[in-house]
Design a protein around this motif. Structure first.
Motif: not given
Length: 71
Positions: A5-12, A43-48
């Motif tokens: 599951v992916f969950s989105g948040h303000k900073q990550h 969010y400020d790093k490339p998706l691994p």
């Protein structure tokens, strides 16, 4: 069946799998903040992508071979 599951948040965002997946890939996850079965992705790093593929592959095998379902 739920693999991850992916969950989105303000900073990550979080990628959540099972605790056993996190334990199995502990070495690969050492650079990330983790929880019970989650991995915090900034969010400020490339998706691994290769790491995400390993997690999903592990979960698929865990389900197929051992019947491990969602938490």
């Amino acid at each position: 069946m739920i693999l991850v599951v992916f969950s989105g948040h303000k900073q990550h965002m979080n990628l959540v799998a099972t605790p056993s997946t996190r334990q199995a890939l502990e070495e690969e996850l050492s650079d990330y903040e983790t929880g019970k079965g989650s991995v915090k992705l900034s969010y400020d790093k490339p998706l691994p992508v290769s790491l995400i593929k390993k997690i999903v592959h592990y979960r698929a095998e865990e389900y197929r071979k051992h019947g491990v379902k969602w938490m």
